[in-house]
Design a protein around this motif. Structure first.
Motif, PDB file in Angstrom:
ATOM      1  N   LEU A   4       0.828  -1.213   0.000  1.00 11.37           N
ATOM      2  CA  LEU A   4       0.000   0.000   0.000  1.00 11.37           C
ATOM      3  C   LEU A   4       0.859   1.258   0.000  1.00 11.37           C
ATOM      4  CD1 LEU A   4      -2.884  -0.985   2.443  1.00 11.37           C
ATOM      5  CD2 LEU A   4      -3.015  -0.674  -0.035  1.00 11.37           C
ATOM      6  N   PHE A   5       1.933   1.255   0.799  1.00  7.02           N
ATOM      7  CA  PHE A   5       2.830   2.409   0.830  1.00  7.02           C
ATOM      8  C   PHE A   5       3.462   2.639  -0.544  1.00  7.02           C
ATOM      9  CE2 PHE A   5       7.109   4.154   1.517  1.00  7.02           C
ATOM     10  CZ  PHE A   5       6.752   5.367   2.095  1.00  7.02           C
ATOM     11  N   GLY A   6       3.882   1.580  -1.205  1.00  7.14           N
ATOM     12  CA  GLY A   6       4.462   1.705  -2.538  1.00  7.14           C
ATOM     13  C   GLY A   6       3.465   2.206  -3.570  1.00  7.14           C
ATOM     14  N   LEU A   7       2.224   1.722  -3.472  1.00 13.74           N
ATOM     15  CA  LEU A   7       1.184   2.156  -4.404  1.00 13.74           C
ATOM     16  C   LEU A   7       0.884   3.638  -4.243  1.00 13.74           C
ATOM     17  CD1 LEU A   7      -0.922   1.286  -6.534  1.00 13.74           C
ATOM     18  CD2 LEU A   7      -2.507   0.902  -4.639  1.00 13.74           C
ATOM     19  N   PHE A   8       0.679   4.077  -2.989  1.00 10.98           N
ATOM     20  CA  PHE A   8       0.401   5.497  -2.770  1.00 10.98           C
ATOM     21  C   PHE A   8       1.619   6.367  -3.076  1.00 10.98           C
ATOM     22  CE2 PHE A   8      -3.082   3.854  -0.017  1.00 10.98           C
ATOM     23  CZ  PHE A   8      -4.113   4.439  -0.730  1.00 10.98           C
ATOM     24  N   GLY A   9       2.814   5.836  -2.835  1.00 13.99           N
ATOM     25  CA  GLY A   9       4.027   6.576  -3.197  1.00 13.99           C
ATOM     26  C   GLY A   9       4.148   6.752  -4.696  1.00 13.99           C
ATOM     27  N   LEU A  10       3.812   5.722  -5.444  1.00 18.28           N
ATOM     28  CA  LEU A  10       3.859   5.805  -6.905  1.00 18.28           C
ATOM     29  C   LEU A  10       2.838   6.810  -7.435  1.00 18.28           C
ATOM     30  CD1 LEU A  10       5.182   4.558  -9.419  1.00 18.28           C
ATOM     31  CD2 LEU A  10       3.327   2.906  -9.451  1.00 18.28           C
ATOM     32  N   ILE A  11       1.646   6.809  -6.871  1.00 17.02           N
ATOM     33  CA  ILE A  11       0.612   7.781  -7.280  1.00 17.02           C
ATOM     34  C   ILE A  11       1.059   9.199  -6.953  1.00 17.02           C
ATOM     35  CG2 ILE A  11      -1.741   8.559  -6.806  1.00 17.02           C
ATOM     36  CD1 ILE A  11      -2.482   5.581  -6.458  1.00 17.02           C
ATOM     37  N   TRP A  12       1.636   9.390  -5.763  1.00 16.40           N
ATOM     38  CA  TRP A  12       2.105  10.725  -5.372  1.00 16.40           C
ATOM     39  C   TRP A  12       3.226  11.190  -6.297  1.00 16.40           C
ATOM     40  CZ3 TRP A  12       6.990  12.013  -3.482  1.00 16.40           C
ATOM     41  CH2 TRP A  12       7.116  13.337  -3.048  1.00 16.40           C
ATOM     42  N   LEU A  13       4.151  10.295  -6.626  1.00 13.85           N
ATOM     43  CA  LEU A  13       5.263  10.650  -7.506  1.00 13.85           C
ATOM     44  C   LEU A  13       4.772  11.016  -8.902  1.00 13.85           C
ATOM     45  CD1 LEU A  13       8.350  10.808  -7.733  1.00 13.85           C
ATOM     46  CD2 LEU A  13       8.316   8.425  -8.476  1.00 13.85           C
ATOM     47  N   ARG A  14       3.826  10.274  -9.413  1.00 13.60           N
ATOM     48  CA  ARG A  14       3.284  10.567 -10.743  1.00 13.60           C
ATOM     49  C   ARG A  14       2.575  11.921 -10.769  1.00 13.60           C
ATOM     50  NH1 ARG A  14       1.458   7.002 -15.269  1.00 13.60           N
ATOM     51  NH2 ARG A  14      -0.072   8.219 -16.401  1.00 13.60           N
ATOM     52  N   SER A  15       1.795  12.217  -9.734  1.00 12.39           N
ATOM     53  CA  SER A  15       1.108  13.509  -9.689  1.00 12.39           C
ATOM     54  C   SER A  15       2.104  14.651  -9.515  1.00 12.39           C
ATOM     55  CB  SER A  15       0.062  13.531  -8.586  1.00 12.39           C
ATOM     56  OG  SER A  15       0.685  13.443  -7.315  1.00 12.39           O
ATOM     57  N   SER A  16       3.186  14.411  -8.795  1.00 10.06           N
ATOM     58  CA  SER A  16       4.209  15.445  -8.635  1.00 10.06           C
ATOM     59  C   SER A  16       4.912  15.732  -9.955  1.00 10.06           C
ATOM     60  CB  SER A  16       5.245  15.017  -7.598  1.00 10.06           C
ATOM     61  OG  SER A  16       4.650  14.883  -6.341  1.00 10.06           O
ATOM     62  N   VAL A  17       5.196  14.705 -10.729  1.00 11.06           N
ATOM     63  CA  VAL A  17       5.836  14.900 -12.036  1.00 11.06           C
ATOM     64  C   VAL A  17       4.906  15.672 -12.968  1.00 11.06           C
ATOM     65  CG1 VAL A  17       6.610  13.666 -14.102  1.00 11.06           C
ATOM     66  CG2 VAL A  17       7.380  12.929 -11.856  1.00 11.06           C
ATOM     67  N   THR A  18       3.617  15.350 -12.931  1.00 11.02           N
ATOM     68  CA  THR A  18       2.645  16.069 -13.761  1.00 11.02           C
ATOM     69  C   THR A  18       2.562  17.535 -13.346  1.00 11.02           C
ATOM     70  OG1 THR A  18       1.389  14.029 -13.989  1.00 11.02           O
ATOM     71  CG2 THR A  18       0.264  16.067 -14.573  1.00 11.02           C
ATOM     72  N   THR A  19       2.578  17.792 -12.048  1.00  8.65           N
ATOM     73  CA  THR A  19       2.542  19.171 -11.558  1.00  8.65           C
ATOM     74  C   THR A  19       3.774  19.942 -11.998  1.00  8.65           C
ATOM     75  OG1 THR A  19       1.288  18.434  -9.641  1.00  8.65           O
ATOM     76  CG2 THR A  19       2.321  20.581  -9.480  1.00  8.65           C
ATOM     77  N   VAL A  20       4.935  19.313 -11.940  1.00  2.19           N
ATOM     78  CA  VAL A  20       6.170  19.969 -12.378  1.00  2.19           C
ATOM     79  C   VAL A  20       6.116  20.271 -13.874  1.00  2.19           C
ATOM     80  CG1 VAL A  20       8.642  19.586 -12.709  1.00  2.19           C
ATOM     81  CG2 VAL A  20       7.598  19.078 -10.525  1.00  2.19           C
ATOM     82  N   ALA A  21       5.534  19.364 -14.653  1.00  2.00           N
ATOM     83  CA  ALA A  21       5.414  19.597 -16.102  1.00  2.00           C
ATOM     84  C   ALA A  21       4.519  20.810 -16.378  1.00  2.00           C
ATOM     85  CB  ALA A  21       4.857  18.363 -16.787  1.00  2.00           C
ATOM     86  N   TYR A  22       3.402  20.922 -15.635  1.00  2.00           N
ATOM     87  CA  TYR A  22       2.534  22.085 -15.812  1.00  2.00           C
ATOM     88  C   TYR A  22       3.238  23.370 -15.379  1.00  2.00           C
ATOM     89  CZ  TYR A  22      -1.589  19.257 -16.834  1.00  2.00           C
ATOM     90  OH  TYR A  22      -2.483  18.412 -17.415  1.00  2.00           O
ATOM     91  N   ASP A  23       3.995  23.310 -14.295  1.00  2.00           N
ATOM     92  CA  ASP A  23       4.723  24.492 -13.845  1.00  2.00           C
ATOM     93  C   ASP A  23       5.770  24.921 -14.870  1.00  2.00           C
ATOM     94  OD1 ASP A  23       3.233  24.559 -11.541  1.00  2.00           O
ATOM     95  OD2 ASP A  23       4.750  23.558 -10.300  1.00  2.00           O
ATOM     96  N   LEU A  24       6.447  23.953 -15.475  1.00  2.00           N
ATOM     97  CA  LEU A  24       7.425  24.290 -16.513  1.00  2.00           C
ATOM     98  C   LEU A  24       6.765  24.950 -17.718  1.00  2.00           C
ATOM     99  CD1 LEU A  24       9.837  21.221 -16.514  1.00  2.00           C
ATOM    100  CD2 LEU A  24      10.362  23.564 -15.875  1.00  2.00           C
ATOM    101  N   ARG A  25       5.600  24.459 -18.086  1.00  2.00           N
ATOM    102  CA  ARG A  25       4.878  25.051 -19.222  1.00  2.00           C
ATOM    103  C   ARG A  25       4.479  26.493 -18.899  1.00  2.00           C
ATOM    104  NH1 ARG A  25       4.366  25.675 -24.402  1.00  2.00           N
ATOM    105  NH2 ARG A  25       2.289  26.295 -24.962  1.00  2.00           N
ATOM    106  N   ASN A  26       4.009  26.735 -17.685  1.00  2.00           N
ATOM    107  CA  ASN A  26       3.638  28.094 -17.292  1.00  2.00           C
ATOM    108  C   ASN A  26       4.858  29.013 -17.292  1.00  2.00           C
ATOM    109  OD1 ASN A  26       0.954  27.417 -16.994  1.00  2.00           O
ATOM    110  ND2 ASN A  26       1.153  26.952 -14.821  1.00  2.00           N
ATOM    111  N   LEU A  27       5.985  28.498 -16.816  1.00  2.00           N
ATOM    112  CA  LEU A  27       7.197  29.312 -16.823  1.00  2.00           C
ATOM    113  C   LEU A  27       7.681  29.600 -18.240  1.00  2.00           C
ATOM    114  CD1 LEU A  27       9.176  27.749 -13.855  1.00  2.00           C
ATOM    115  CD2 LEU A  27       8.084  29.980 -13.939  1.00  2.00           C
TER     116      LEU A  27
END
Length: 121
Positions: free
Chosen positions: A24-47
């Protein structure tokens, strides 16, 4: 004779819950990591959008500065000329933000030695 689990130790009882917790920890960690990468991609596009706007504003400001500096030079030269000649000449300045760049040749072209005439229909 039936065998019972009387000789099992305490660690073997914790294996299943511990493995489930890690899963469960690995699953939620993977979901959190994926959402963080997506957020960084959106931030880069805005910049990148902000950088593009800043570059456009910089070009406009440089063109405005060049226009103002050229007006000052011409005004000074016109004032000295108008005092000498008594006349005033009006200059028209192009809009420096609407400049069209024309590219050069596309590389070596074949040399055409023949004489061409207009086509007849």
């Amino acid at each position: 004779m039936m065998r019972t689990k009387t000789d099992s130790n305490m660690l073997s009882l914790l294996y299943k819950p511990l493995c489930m917790a890690f899963l469960l920890f690995g699953l939620f960690g993977l979901i959190w990591l994926r959402s963080s990468v997506t957020t960084v991609a959106y931030d880069l596009r805005n910049l990148e959008d902000k950088k593009g706007e800043a570059l456009k504003n910089e070009k406009i400001l440089l063109a405005e500065r060049a226009r103002l500096m050229s007006l000052e030079k011409i005004d000074v030269s016109l004032q000295t000329n108008s005092q000498d000649e008594g006349g005033y000449t009006e200059y028209v300045f192009p809009d420096r933000t609407k400049v069209v760049h024309i590219a050069g040749s596309r590389g070596p072209q074949p040399y055409q030695a023949s004489y061409t005439t207009a086509r007849r229909n």
